[in-house]
Structure formats: structure tokens, C-alpha cells
Design an enzyme around this catalytic site. Structure first.
Site: not given
Lengths: 642, 379
Positions: A321-323, A325
């Protein structure tokens, strides 16, 4: 016939008899010569084989301790009671008398009697194992009235931290036929009845180190196998003691904090890559496996939908997921596809190749720069980065941070995760890479898979700028395992500073997605990144109607909550990654856990409430008090007897 | 020539008889018995009281018996031959009715002070009876069928009684011992050829009867035969005795493992180590040299007996000596052949060496008869 003739004939017959007897004597002598002279060597060998038996002395299995020397796996004295038929006389009477001293069911007595009848009279048969010290001494004291009863002391494996270390340390069990086939291990010690070898985790992976070398004693036995005397004895070498990088007390805290969630957390020392804690919940008691787990208990473990037997910290592969980014941001900055001051406009979605890609915030984030993209986790910003970078550059950067890499750690089934690229998709699916795949990958969805361990390593590399290799084994027999300092990761300091600044904003600015899970203690502040990974597709219809809230979904369809963090933000010491399966959003499910773990690591004890924002202290104080922490056992398994 | 025709005064009388005893034979017998004491001491693990000491006492009694029998005129024994034979038959029947069973066979009579094995006595009684018969029988009738039939019956009756116990080994020894006397007496070759031929036929019948309704031997006897033919077929079961005995023998080598150092014996790999298999202990501990020496001693005993018989013009005395020496020879030859894997295990002890009271006494009684014939031979 004359007398003389008769006497003569008798003498002749006597000579013939004598000749026959002498002849037989010669035959016997020749046979004797054949056996004793010609075939002597062969028979001597057979006689030796008859006489000498080699018995193995099982080596002491190496201890496993944590970085401070606390025992994680030790050898416990196992008090056993056995009976010898020939000494007991009336076996049943003796066993009935024994049953008055220790707990012994009639069915168990029948079992023992049956076992005794099958074996030679002098072979001891186990009546009871793991007897308490009180029972054991009671039996020993009453020995005169219990003929044939023997008290023996053996060893068996014990895991004082039980559930806390089950996944990392693993457990031992008796050698199975499957093991013998699989291991291709000629060590004769495996043939000892009831010998135990590592089945899972460090116990299995470091089996050769821990096992040691069996000693042997040559004993003279008689025809029925009774030991007459010991001829000689070669002492074995005990197994090596292994020190792990784990901090048992921290591990215990992490395990307790994860509670009954289906979750995993990893804590890494940012300076050297030492794994300080690696927890997966729910867990199980490895001691049950050593003692022989009941069918019901085992079935319960297998059928539990939270999969307690799997070590999610290294085996669980989740979309980050956004980790992911921060990594994509670093890739974009390094590639120069975005300027630090440049903004991307986020209207809440973007249309690419005829498909609409949504930002998690329907209304959009407006103008977004690098810092804001991390702080508020804007998806559209990264959709844009994805298109500018292409999958190959994202994948390369991800690999530099340790994603998609299977670290050589002595745990079972360490997963490599997955960093997809064009080649991979073609090989795997025979299909071309689509730009949409890149967009999904850039926000850590789609094909990308990472383990909590990899996320922790990634965070540690972000924090340190070095290509740290995680380490689990600190020393063997007191000799430090060489661990050269990690080389720089090759991403410029200014780029890393930008990314860290973004992560700082996540935790420590009002608009940050993890602001409510900030640390307020001076010099302890953490920088992090939330992640929420979808495990289902959101259909158009659902989006039109309004996306379901996690609480309204069945557990197994809820999002995974993720959080990565390092602290202190100015001089990072520790990196933490937390994944809560189907926990909902990263900021609500994972970040609070990560903060507690980080504080526990920073303070080396249950964290003081001053480190938390004032408004949360009451609730957190109550929660921390509820945690069921283990009191650490004495050093090196010297457990005091009750 | 019959003893009544002797010039009796040429036969030694009174105490001077002692000088005329066959002293070489006495020494040889004592030597063999001493080997026995040594081995019994060894197999008992260095203890006298278990087997060696009782054996010595019996031998001492045996020596007294031998001298007493030896100094008694041989014609007295001749006159007892028929009666002795009848008594031995009665005892064989008695053992069948009142005997003590041991090891699956009824062989012993408990007399209170000792356990008597009547079949041992029967061997001597049979030889005495046959010797007396041929002494009485006019020489020209020796090979006439009817007069051959009589001794055959004399042999077969006790043999069948012994076979019924069941004790195949002793039955065979009875037949062979009786045959030796008949052979020495001069019965025609043809009869022996016929017996050997029919014996071969009998063996064939015995083997082919296996598993049928008219099976001639017991199952365990067939198994012994199987195992004898191929000991390795059942190395831990029935073949165990033979295999372990051969290992003990063979591992002794030239000079043996030393007194009391026999591992096979000491560690109980050997069965019946103090009785039937004692020879293997000797061979293991003293090697080929020791075992061959004992064999030589035995053969010397037989040769001295034969020499005595050949010089004896008294037909009864000569036949008695031939028969008894053949009996003695059969004992050790069968025992040795058995432990060396040349013959099936039939339960024949090693004479004078194996532990056993009644065998020892009966053997010494036999040597007493040989001495008596020797001392009282016509000169």
C-alpha cells in the site's frame, strides 16, 4: 573254525574298528583345523560383533539466548519413572502401589503392562514422563517398597518465552521417517529413540550447529542384549549455543501488544540491521509440540482463520500500500522527473488509458508536492510519478531498499515478496505490462508484495541511507558473527532528507495521516508512513453508492493496515514495521501499535505516558496496564525448582 | 575259549591285582576329567562351587566305582550280564511311567539321592548282554540269520524304549554301540551292508514322512535336521546353537583367547555351555591346540582299550572292551561332530567333561568293566 581263527578274526575286526575310529578322529581334527585355523579370522570378527554394541550418547543441544543472554530455548531436566519387569516381580502389584504415590490411571497401568510383556525382562519401560519434582522425590523415597521402579533424569527442550518466540525460534520434535528421508543426514544420533531435532524456525535452520556431535560408548553385551560393562567411551561435543539479536523482553511486549489480532511486527536496529523483535500473532505454545501436542489442539491451530502457525513477519507477503510511497518518491527525485518544489494537481482521480484511478480521498488533495504527497498519502501524485517513471525505475529503487529480496535468515520459509516488472509479467502471465499496472504498483497495490520484515528493512535503509542486511544470529558459542558495516545505498542524502521530511510530516504535522499516533517526548519523535492495502476490488457501483467502511465488511474482506516508522527522527536508531491483517486503515489499526512498540524499544521498558499526546494518556495508560507481560525467567535456564 | 577253561591261577589275585590295572587308562581318564573340571570352572565364571566341585566329587566316586568294578573278577560281571540287561529294560519302562520330565523329554528317574538316566545304564547293559551272548554262542552260528536276529532284538528293544522318551541321540548310540559288538564278534559283512542300506532307506522314509499322517519324528526333530543342513536358515532360532557354537570354536584360532577369556562363553552366547556344548568353550579358550589335544586324549583312551581287547583271549572280556570303547568313542565323536556342525544337534554330552552325574558314574562303571576284563584276562 578253530579258536585261533576266531580270535584272529576278532582281532582283525578290532583293527578295523580302531581304524574307523582313528579315521573319524582325523576327520574331526581336520574339521577343527578348518574352523579354527583357516576360518578363524572370519569367526573372530563374528564373535566381536556378537559381543560389542555401540550405544550413542545424545549430545546436549545448544542453548538459544537473546541479545542480553535471556534463555529462549533451553534444556529442561525431565524426570521420568520407568519399571523393569525382571526386578519388579509382580508388575501389576508394584504399579498399583505406585499409583498411590503418583497420578496413574488404570488405563495407563494396562498400557505399561502390555508394553512390558512385549519387551525383554531387563528393558526399562517408561511409566510416567515429566513428573513433578515432588512426585519424583516421593517415588525415590519409596523406592524400597517399589521393586523394579527406576527414576531417571533426561533432558527435554523448553521454551521459557513460549508464544513470544514460537515463530522465530521454532521448536523441536522427535525425528520422523519423513525427516530422515528429507534431511539426507547420516548422523547416527538421529536413530536414537526419542531424539529430537529442530522442526521449524531457528531450531530447524541451525540444527547442525545446535545438535552437536554424539558421543558413543562401546559396551559389551551378552546374548540377550544385557549390558555387561562399558569398554570405552568417547564423549560427544555439545551443540553450539546460539545468541540471537532478539530482545526477549521487547519481543514479549510486541507479542502482547499485537494481542489476538492477525498481525506481524518487526523491529530493526537502524545502525546494524539487528532484528530486535519479530512477532507474529496469534502465536502458539511451542512447548506443546515438544511434549506431543494433542490432536484437538493441533486441529484448532490448523483451522484457526488467523493462521497462528504461520510466521507472518517473514512468510506473510502483503501489498505494501502507501508504505511504498517513500520509495517511489525517492525514485522520482533521483530520476529527476519531479522537482522538490513542483506540484501535481489532485482532483480525486485521474484518467489513464480509459480507466479512472481514484485517490483514497474522493474530493482530492488539490496541489500536492513531495512532502504533502507523503504527509497526506495522495494517490494521484503517485499515479503521475508512475507515468513519469515507468515500472522499471520504480522496481529498481524498490529492490535497492530490499524489497523482493529473500534475506538469508535462519527462519522457516522466509518469503521474497514480489517486486514486479515487465519481464516478470510476461514470464508469469504471458501478457504485456500495462500502464495501469504501473499506477497500481506505485501506490503499493496490484502485484507488489512485501513482508513485514522487508518493510522494516526498507524503513531502516530509508532512515540510515545504508543497505542494511537484517541479522538474526548475533553470536555462536560467544563468537560474534561477522557483520560488516552496510555500504551506502547510493541515494543522495538530499533526496533521502526530502523523503524523511515527508515521513516526519506524516507523524508530526496536523494534516499527517498518523498525527494522532505521534510521539511527543523531546528527542524521541518518530517519522512514519501509513499504508492501507485493499484486499478486494471496489466496483464502480460500490464507488457510486459510497465505498463500504471497513467496519461494515466481514473480517476477511477488510483492508490490511500497515505502518512503517523510524525514530528518533533526527538520529534514527530503530525502524518498525507493523502489518495488521484486515485491520482497516493503517493510521488507525497499525500506527498506534507501531508507536507503542517504538516507544518500548526507545525506552527499553514499558513507555512513560509523557511520551504520548496528553489527550490520549488515560486511554493508553489503561491499555498498557492491561497488557499481559511475562516475567522473564532466570538467566540460562537455571529455573528454580518449586 | 571260555573263562572256565582258564588256568585261573595265572590270573592275579588279591591286592596284587592293583598292579595289573591298566594304569595308563586310569591316567588318561583322569586327565580328560581334569580338563572337564577346568572348563566347568571357566564356564561358571571362575567359580568352583557351581559345577566344577560337584563334578570333582562325582569323579572321585566314579574312581572308587571304577576300581571296585575293575578289581571284581570279570566272570562275576559276565554272570550278571543277562540280569543287568533285564534290569535296564525295567528301568527304561519305569522312566516312561514315573520318570521326571526335563527339557521336553522324560529321561530321568529320581532315586532320591541322585537322578538316574536309565538309558545311560542301558548302553552298558546292552554291551554286556551282547558280549555274553557271543561268548556263549558257538562260533559257527554267529552269522546264521536266526542267531543274528537274537542280538538285533536285544538291541532294538531298549533302542525303541529310549526313542519313545524321546531321545533320538541315545537311541542311535545304543544301536551303533550294539552294532560295534556284533561287528567285533564277527557277524558277516553282509548284514552290516544290509543294515546300512536299510538305514539309508529309513532316513529317506523319515524325511518323506514329514507333514504326513504317519510322520515318524517330532516336529522339533525335523527342525533340527533342517537347521543342521543349513544353520544360517534360522540364525536366531533353531540354528542359533550351531551358529554360535561355530563362532565360538572358530574365533578361538590356533591358541585360543586364553583361560576364562572366551567371550562367547562368558557372555552367554553359547547355549548349554556346561553340558553338551562345553567343547566349544575349550576350543574358544584354548584354540586348536587345546581342542586337538583333548581329541588326542580321547583317541588314546580308545586305542588303549582296543589294545587291551586285542590282547585279551577271553572272548567276553574282549567283546566287552570293544563294545565299551566303541560306546565311549561314539560319545565324544558325535558330540564333537555336533558342535562343529558335522552332525545334527542330538543332545549327546562330551564324556567325562560335560557336567552331569549319572553319565559320569556310568562311564566310570564302563571303565571299571574294561579294567576288570584287563586285569582278569587269561595269560
Amino acid at each position: 573254525m578253530t579258536e585261533g581263527a576266531i580270535a584272529g578274526r576278532m582281532t582283525r575286526r578290532g583293527v578295523i574298528l580302531g581304524a574307523f575310529q582313528l579315521g573319524t578322529g582325523v576327520v574331526l581334527a581336520l574339521r577343527l583345523r578348518q574352523l579354527q585355523v583357516e576360518q578363524a579370522d572370519q569367526f573372530r570378527l563374528l564373535a566381536e560383533e556378537n559381543r560389542i554394541n555401540i550405544r550413542l550418547i545424545p549430545p546436549r543441544r545448544g542453548l538459544i539466548v537473546d541479545r542480553h543472554g535471556a534463555l529462549l530455548a533451553g534444556n529442561e531436566q525431565n524426570y521420568r519413572i520407568a519399571i523393569v519387569r525382571e526386578e519388579a516381580g509382580d508388575v501389576r502389584a508394584v504399579l498399583n502401589r505406585l499409583a498411590k504415590i503418583i497420578d496413574l490411571a488404570p488405563a495407563e497401568i494396562d498400557e505399561v503392562v502390555k508394553d512390558l510383556e512385549r519387551r525383554s525382562a531387563f528393558v526399562p519401560v517408561t511409566v510416567a514422563e515429566r513428573v513433578s519434582w515432588q512426585d519424583f522425590s516421593a517415588v525415590a523415597v519409596n523406592a524400597p517398597t517399589l521393586p523394579g521402579i527406576q527414576t531417571e533424569v533426561g533432558t527435554s527442550r523448553i521454551y521459557p518465552w513460549a508464544e513470544d518466540t514460537a515463530h522465530v525460534v521454532g521448536y523441536v520434535g522427535p525425528v520422523s521417517d519423513y525427516d530422515l528421508e528429507r534431511l539426507d543426514d547420516p548422523d547416527p544420533v538421529l536413530q536414537i529413540p526419542r531424539f529430537q531435532i529442530g522442526k521449524v524456525g531457528v531450531e530447524a535452520r541451525l540444527e547442525q550447529l545446535l545438535r552437536g556431535k554424539a558421543g558413543s560408548r562401546r559396551i559389551e553385551v551378552n546374548a540377550v542384549g544385557r549390558v555387561i560393562r562399558e569398554i570405552d567411551r568417547i564423549e560427544g561435543t555439545p551443540g553450539s549455543d546460539v545468541q540471537l539479536t532478539l530482545d526477549a523482553a521487547l519481543q514479549d511486549f510486541v507479542q502482547a501488544r499485537l494481542g489476538e489480532e492477525s498481525a506481524a511486527a518487526v523491529v530493526i536496529d537502524v545502525r546494524n540491521g539487528d532484528i530486535l523483535a519479530s512477532a507474529s500473532s496469534p502465536s502458539f505454545d511451542p512447548n506443546k509440540f515438544v511434549r506431543g501436542i494433542s490432536v484437538a489442539d493441533y486441529k484448532a491451530l490448523l483451522e484457526h482463520d488467523h493462521r497462528p502457525l504461520s510466521n507472518k513477519a517473514v512468510q506473510g507477503a502483503y501489498p505494501p500500500g502507501s508504505t511504498l510511497k517513500p520509495v517511489v518518491a525517492a525514485a522520482a527525485l533521483e530520476a529527476g522527473v519531479i522537482d522538490p518544489s513542483e506540484t501535481v494537481y489532485c482532483p480525486g482521480f485521474v484518467e489513464v488509458a480509459g480507466r479512472r484511478f481514484h485517490c483514497w480521498r474522493r474530493g482530492g488533495h488539490g496541489h500536492v508536492d513531495i512532502r504533502k504527497s507523503l504527509q497526506q498519502s495522495c494517490d494521484v501524485f503517485y499515479y503521475e510519478m508512475a507515468q513519469r517513471l515507468g515500472i522499471e525505475r520504480i522496481a529498481r529503487m524498490a529492490r535497492r531498499f530490499g524489497l523482493g529480496e529473500g534475506f538469508d535468515l535462519p527462519m522457516s520459509a522466509v518469503s521474497e515478496g514480489l517486486v514486479p516488472d515487465k519481464d516478470w509479467k510476461r514470464r508469469k502471465y504471458g501478457k504485456d505490462w500495462l500502464v495501469g499496472d504501473t499506477l497500481n504498483a506505485a501506490i503499493g497495490q496490484g502485484f507488489v508484495l512485501t513482508t513485514p520484515l522487508q518493510l522494516a528493512v526498507m524503513t531502516a535503509r530509508l532512515a540510515s541511507g545504508r543497505a542494511l542486511i537484517p541479522r538474526l544470529v548475533k553470536s555462536v558459542d560467544g563468537v560474534e558473527v561477522p557483520h560488516p558495516p552496510a555500504p551506502p545505498i547510493g541515494v543522495s542524502a538530499s533526496i533521502l532528507d526530502r523523503v524523511r521530511d515527508g515521513m516526519n510530516a506524516v507523524s508530526n504535522t496536523r494534516r499527517g495521516t498518523a498525527f494522532s499516533s505521534r510521539i511527543v517526548a523531546e528527542g524521541m519523535e518518530m517519522a512514519g508512513k501509513t499504508g492501507t492495502s485493499q484486499v478486494r476490488n471496489i466496483t464502480k457501483a460500490e464507488r457510486a453508492r459510497g465505498v463500504f467502511r471497513n467496519e461494515d465488511l466481514p473480517w476477511e474482506r477488510r483492508d490490511h493496515g500497515l505502518f512503517i516508522a523510524f525514530a528518533p527522527r533526527e538520529a534514527p536508531r530503530f525502524a518498525v514495521a507493523v502489518v495488521v491483517e484486515h485491520g482497516g486503515g493503517g493510521s488507525t489499526a497499525a500506527a498506534p501499535i507501531a508507536r507503542d512498540i517504538m516507544l518500548r524499544t526507545l525506552y527499553g521498558d514499558v513507555p512513560p505516558l509523557e511520551a504520548y499526546p496528553e489527550s490520549q494518556r488515560g486511554r493508553i495508560g489503561a491499555m498498557l496496564k492491561e497488557l499481559r507481560l511475562r516475567t522473564p525467567p532466570g538467566p540460562h535456564g537455571k529455573r528454580t525448582r518449586a | 575259549m571260555s573263562y572256565l577253561e582258564y588256568t585261573v591261577k595265572r590270573v592275579p589275585t588279591g591286592l596284587s591285582k592293583v598292579l595289573y590295572l591298566n594304569w595308563a587308562l586310569v591316567l588318561l581318564v583322569t586327565a580328560v576329567a581334569s580338563v572337564g573340571f577346568l572348563m566347568l570352572y571357566s564356564v561358571a565364571g571362575g567359580r568352583l562351587d557351581v559345577w566344577a566341585e560337584p563334578q570333582m566329587k562325582r569323579f572321585a566316586v566314579g574312581l572308587v566305582v571304577m576300581f571296585a568294578v575293575g578289581l571284581t573278577p570279570v566272570w562275576f560281571w559276565r554272570s550278571l550280564s543277562g540280569l543287568g540287561y533285564l534290569v535296564s529294560l525295567i528301568l527304561l519302562v519305569a522312566v516312561d511311567l514315573f520318570g521326571v520330565a526335563s527339557m521336553g523329554a522324560q529321561r530321568w528317574l529320581d532315586l532320591g539321592f541322585m537322578r538316574l538316566q536309565p538309558s545311560e545304564l542301558a548302553k552298558i547293559a546292552l554291551i554286556m548282554a551282547l558280549a555274553a551272548y557271543y561268548d556263549w554262542l558257538p562260533p559257527e552260528r554267529i552269522s546264521r540269520p536266526l542267531w543274528v536276529l537274537v542280538p538285533v532284538v536285544l538291541v532294538v528293544v531298549p533302542a525303541l524304549l529310549v526313542l519313545k522318551q524321546p531321545d533320538l541321540g541315545t537311541a542311535l548310540l545304543l544301536v551303533l554301540g550294539g552294532g560295534a559288538v556284533m561287528f567285533a564278534a564277527g557277524v558277516h559283512w553282509g548284514y552290516f551292508a544290509a543294515v546300512i542300506a536299510s538305514g539309508a532307506g529309513l532316513v529317506g522314509a523319515v524325511l518323506s514322512s514329514r507333514g504326513t499322517d504317519w510322520q515318524l519324528l517330532k516336529d522339533y526333530q525335523y527342525r533340527r535336521i533342517d537347521v543342521f543342513l543349513d544353520p544360517s536358515s534360522d540364525p536366531l532360532g533353531a540354528g542359533y546353537n550351531i551358529t554360535q557354537a561355530k563362532i565360538a570354536l572358530g574365533s578361538g584360532g590356533w591358541t585360543g583367547k586364553g583361560f576364562m577369556q572366551g567371550t562367547q562363553t562368558r557372555l552367554n552366547f553359547l547355549p548349554e555351555k556346561h553340558t553338551d556344548f562345553i567343547f566349544t568353550t575349550l576350543a574358544e579358550e584354548f584354540g586348536f591346540i587345546g581342542a586337538a589335544s583333548l581329541l588326542a586324549l580321547y583317541l588314546l583312551i580308545v586305542l588303549f582299550c582296543l589294545a587291551s581287547a586285542m590282547r585279551n583271549r577271553d572272548r567276553y572280556g574282549a567283546l566287552l572292551t570293544y563294545g565299551l570303547s566303541a560306546n565311549f568313542f561314539l560319545y565324544f565323536a558325535v558330540n564333537m561332530a555336533m558342535v562343529m556342525g558335522l552332525a545334527p544337534v542330538v543332545g549327546v554330552p562330551l564324556p567325562l567333561v560335560s557336567y552331569g552325574g549319572s553319565a559320569m558314574l556310568v562311564l566310570m562303571l564302563g571303565f571299571g568293566l574294561v579294567q576288570s576284563a584287563h586285569v582278569h584276562r587269561p595269560r
